[in-house]
Scaffold this active site. Structure first.
Site, PDB file in Angstrom:
ATOM      1  N   SER A   1       0.555  -1.161   0.247  1.00  0.00           N
ATOM      2  CA  SER A   1       0.786  -0.427   0.093  1.00  0.00           C
ATOM      3  C   SER A   1       0.861   1.339   0.253  1.00  0.00           C
ATOM      4  O   SER A   1       1.990   1.180  -0.491  1.00  0.00           O
ATOM      5  CB  SER A   1      -0.570  -0.139   0.808  1.00  0.00           C
ATOM      6  OG  SER A   1      -2.136   0.511   0.456  1.00  0.00           O
TER       7      SER A   1
ATOM      8  N   GLU B   1      -4.287  14.387   1.106  1.00  0.00           N
ATOM      9  CA  GLU B   1      -3.821  13.319   2.158  1.00  0.00           C
ATOM     10  C   GLU B   1      -2.842  13.028   2.708  1.00  0.00           C
ATOM     11  O   GLU B   1      -3.185  12.931   4.521  1.00  0.00           O
ATOM     12  CB  GLU B   1      -4.154  12.079   1.314  1.00  0.00           C
ATOM     13  CG  GLU B   1      -4.565  11.028   2.692  1.00  0.00           C
ATOM     14  CD  GLU B   1      -5.203   9.362   1.786  1.00  0.00           C
ATOM     15  OE1 GLU B   1      -5.576   9.327   0.597  1.00  0.00           O
ATOM     16  OE2 GLU B   1      -5.013   9.227   2.121  1.00  0.00           O
TER      17      GLU B   1
ATOM     18  N   GLN C   1      -7.811   7.206  -6.936  1.00  0.00           N
ATOM     19  CA  GLN C   1      -7.127   7.919  -6.081  1.00  0.00           C
ATOM     20  C   GLN C   1      -5.728   9.076  -7.236  1.00  0.00           C
ATOM     21  O   GLN C   1      -5.116   7.941  -8.460  1.00  0.00           O
ATOM     22  CB  GLN C   1      -6.205   7.703  -5.455  1.00  0.00           C
ATOM     23  CG  GLN C   1      -5.879   8.403  -4.735  1.00  0.00           C
ATOM     24  CD  GLN C   1      -4.186   7.405  -3.128  1.00  0.00           C
ATOM     25  OE1 GLN C   1      -4.172   6.707  -3.082  1.00  0.00           O
ATOM     26  NE2 GLN C   1      -4.430   8.918  -2.009  1.00  0.00           N
TER      27      GLN C   1
ATOM     28  N   HIS D   1      -7.207  -6.271   0.940  1.00  0.00           N
ATOM     29  CA  HIS D   1      -5.914  -5.525   0.857  1.00  0.00           C
ATOM     30  C   HIS D   1      -4.656  -5.457   1.880  1.00  0.00           C
ATOM     31  O   HIS D   1      -5.116  -5.813   2.909  1.00  0.00           O
ATOM     32  CB  HIS D   1      -6.293  -3.504   1.020  1.00  0.00           C
ATOM     33  CG  HIS D   1      -5.335  -2.588   0.556  1.00  0.00           C
ATOM     34  ND1 HIS D   1      -4.652  -2.675  -0.701  1.00  0.00           N
ATOM     35  CD2 HIS D   1      -5.204  -2.071   1.430  1.00  0.00           C
ATOM     36  CE1 HIS D   1      -3.982  -1.665  -0.459  1.00  0.00           C
ATOM     37  NE2 HIS D   1      -4.142  -1.010   0.590  1.00  0.00           N
TER      38      HIS D   1
ATOM     39  N   TRP E   1     -10.017   1.682  -5.771  1.00  0.00           N
ATOM     40  CA  TRP E   1      -8.777   3.094  -5.429  1.00  0.00           C
ATOM     41  C   TRP E   1      -7.922   3.277  -6.088  1.00  0.00           C
ATOM     42  O   TRP E   1      -7.523   4.051  -5.686  1.00  0.00           O
ATOM     43  CB  TRP E   1      -9.154   3.230  -3.250  1.00  0.00           C
ATOM     44  CG  TRP E   1      -9.028   4.500  -2.706  1.00  0.00           C
ATOM     45  CD1 TRP E   1      -7.766   4.251  -2.324  1.00  0.00           C
ATOM     46  CD2 TRP E   1      -9.251   5.866  -3.064  1.00  0.00           C
ATOM     47  NE1 TRP E   1      -7.487   5.874  -2.179  1.00  0.00           N
ATOM     48  CE2 TRP E   1      -8.349   6.805  -2.136  1.00  0.00           C
ATOM     49  CE3 TRP E   1     -10.004   6.730  -4.723  1.00  0.00           C
ATOM     50  CZ2 TRP E   1      -8.030   8.410  -2.573  1.00  0.00           C
ATOM     51  CZ3 TRP E   1     -10.576   7.720  -3.738  1.00  0.00           C
ATOM     52  CH2 TRP E   1      -9.365   8.960  -2.908  1.00  0.00           C
TER      53      TRP E   1
ATOM     54  N   LYS F   1       4.352   1.608  -2.669  1.00  0.00           N
ATOM     55  CA  LYS F   1       4.983   2.906  -3.291  1.00  0.00           C
ATOM     56  C   LYS F   1       5.791   3.290  -2.603  1.00  0.00           C
ATOM     57  O   LYS F   1       6.925   3.503  -3.617  1.00  0.00           O
ATOM     58  CB  LYS F   1       3.744   4.201  -2.637  1.00  0.00           C
ATOM     59  CG  LYS F   1       2.541   3.807  -2.677  1.00  0.00           C
ATOM     60  CD  LYS F   1       1.875   5.854  -2.470  1.00  0.00           C
ATOM     61  CE  LYS F   1       0.344   5.821  -2.384  1.00  0.00           C
ATOM     62  NZ  LYS F   1      -0.671   4.523  -2.931  1.00  0.00           N
TER      63      LYS F   1
HETATM   64  C1  MCU Z   1      -2.676   2.706  -1.780  1.00  0.00           C
HETATM   65  O1  MCU Z   1      -2.303   3.130  -1.108  1.00  0.00           O
HETATM   66  C2  MCU Z   1      -2.674   3.681   0.422  1.00  0.00           C
HETATM   67  C3  MCU Z   1      -3.427   4.799  -0.291  1.00  0.00           C
HETATM   68  O2  MCU Z   1      -3.043   5.738  -0.719  1.00  0.00           O
HETATM   69  C4  MCU Z   1      -4.422   5.686   0.381  1.00  0.00           C
HETATM   70  O3  MCU Z   1      -5.444   6.871  -0.622  1.00  0.00           O
HETATM   71  C5  MCU Z   1      -4.688   4.478   1.539  1.00  0.00           C
HETATM   72  O4  MCU Z   1      -5.268   6.600   2.184  1.00  0.00           O
HETATM   73  O5  MCU Z   1      -3.800   3.929   2.410  1.00  0.00           O
HETATM   74  C6  MCU Z   1      -3.251   3.434   1.615  1.00  0.00           C
HETATM   75  C7  MCU Z   1      -2.529   2.394   2.312  1.00  0.00           C
HETATM   76  O6  MCU Z   1      -2.119   3.016   2.651  1.00  0.00           O
HETATM   77  O7  MCU Z   1      -4.009   1.734   2.810  1.00  0.00           O
HETATM   78  C8  MCU Z   1      -3.373   0.865   3.954  1.00  0.00           C
END
Ligand code: MCU
Length: 414
Positions: A228, A282, A274, A362, A326, A232
């Site tokens: 997630s 954010e 997103q 996720h 998302w 990145k």
């Molecule tokens: C996919 O990573 C992120 C996403 O970019 C955000 O918008 C969301 O808030 O959180 C995701 C994440 O890190 O989930 C654990």
């Protein structure tokens, strides 16, 4: 009225979709090229125009320099292009990656690797925890986990847990400039959290090099992974440290494996995904310098296929989830299958793969994806001969039409 569009982030956007949010006030573009840890660019490399004015609704051509003229036809020229892209990504989006500090020291006590860094009269220290595999013979390959790993720890492979939040906080927009990186370089440093983490991972590798065989880790067999937001970060770390042999971002979504342009297009076609314009409000993953581009991503001289391309010719496996809009599954698919063209040009297409599978939560790695993961682990961390030449989606990539996004050819670099 208030529409909640992000299932992982309890932000409520009044009145509608994230495209309507205004990014925070921006600072003017910097004209000074950032310092990077890349080796100095050879004098044979074309000069990157300082007053770039760029506009492109396609994914920018990996094989044409930012001057718009010079083509990449050899592997040596790709090194120039790679250095240019590294510089542009730092300048426009990620912030400056500082070079190795004047003093980096450290030690290993049991499972704790301690890192101490001094620069400009300031010092910080941090640590990482090593979990060594049982029943295997040292030295072991290792996976550096950005905030831990969410892939199953493979047999015979050590895991090094990097506490990224300690280096650069990522709670929300108020985390800007907070964490040990900023204690050292100042809270106004241009680095977003991800390039700061990348810097921290490089310092861990510095100390692993110093302690030598004591770590029982084979430094030619290092991977980085994370899921997630930390996925990145894993992609950025793999892009910026060439000592990392294998990069495995997992469900990294927009801002990771997704391309800004394709994510914007998805949102415009009504998919709640997103985009850059949402992401800059954010959290602090990107440099404040990126804010000014978030609502005009077509003006960026790159997209994330070219962030991924910095990993080439080293190995990259993009693990992704098709069930969460998302995350922008179409964007990740289109962006990363386009990135593969750089590995194709370098003659190593099977060192970069995509495995996109849905029907799971996720960051909950599904067991049916295990063969794809094992193929990369076994080849690049264990030296086995496996089939890593795949770009797979179970359907989330549908809707990506290559001719809409790619208007350039793939050369075979000599
Ligand atoms: C996919 O990573 C992120 C996403 O970019 C955000 O918008 C969301 O808030 O959180 C995701 C994440 O890190 O989930 C654990």
């Amino acid at each position: 009225s208030c529409v909640v569009i992000n299932p992982y982030y309890s932000q409520c956007i009044p009145g509608g979709p994230p495209s309507t949010t205004t990014p925070p006030t921006t600072t003017p573009p910097t004209t000074t090229p950032p310092t990077s840890s890349d080796p100095p660019t050879s004098t044979d490399c074309p000069t990157t125009p300082s007053n770039l004015s760029f506009s492109n609704t396609f994914l920018p051509d990996p094989f044409t320099f930012a001057d718009g003229q010079t083509k990449v036809t050899t592997k040596a020229q790709w090194n120039c292009r790679r250095a240019e892209l590294s510089k542009l990504l730092q300048q426009y989006e990620l912030g400056t990656l500082p070079p190795k500090p004047s003093s980096v020291t450290g030690s290993l006590n049991g499972n704790t690797l301690s890192v101490s860094v001094s620069e400009g009269g300031k010092s910080i220290s941090f640590s990482a925890t090593i979990t060594r595999p049982s029943g295997a013979t040292a030295p072991y390959p290792a996976i550096i986990g950005v905030g831990g790993i969410n892939i199953p720890a493979p047999a015979g492979v050590a895991v090094i847990n990097f506490n990224n939040n300690d280096i650069a906080l990522q709670t929300d927009g108020s985390s800007r400039g907070r964490g040990k990186f900023y204690d050292l370089y100042g809270s106004n440093h241009s680095a977003g959290a991800m390039i700061a983490w990348s810097w921290g991972i490089s310092r861990i590798i510095d100390v692993l090099e110093m302690v030598g065989s004591q770590s029982q880790i084979d430094l030619s067999k290092l991977a980085v992974s994370g899921c997630s937001r930390n996925g990145k970060g894993a992609l950025v770390a793999g892009a910026f440290d060439e000592r990392i042999a294998l990069t495995i971002p997992q469900e990294s979504g927009s801002g990771g494996g997704g391309c800004w342009r394709i994510s914007d297009d998805m949102l415009h076609s009504g998919i709640e995904t997103q985009t850059a314009s949402e992401i800059v409000g954010e959290n602090v993953w990107f440099s404040p310098n990126f804010n000014q581009w978030a609502n005009r991503v077509n003006n960026l001289p790159f997209d994330h296929h070219l962030l991924a391309a910095l990993v080439a010719p080293r190995a990259l496996l993009v693990i992704d989830n098709t069930s969460i809009d998302w995350l922008g599954p179409r964007s990740v698919w289109g962006c990363m299958s386009t990135a593969n063209k750089v590995w194709q040009a370098l003659g190593v297409a099977d060192s970069m793969g995509v495995s996109q599978v849905g029907n799971h939560n996720h960051c909950a790695f599904p067991s049916n994806e295990r063969p794809d993961l094992d193929a990369y682990i076994n080849k690049f961390l264990k030296g086995q001969s496996t089939n890593t030449g795949f770009l797979k989606t179970d359907g989330g990539g549908s809707g990506f039409v290559e001719s809409r996004w790619v208007n350039w050819q793939v050369p075979r670099l000599s």
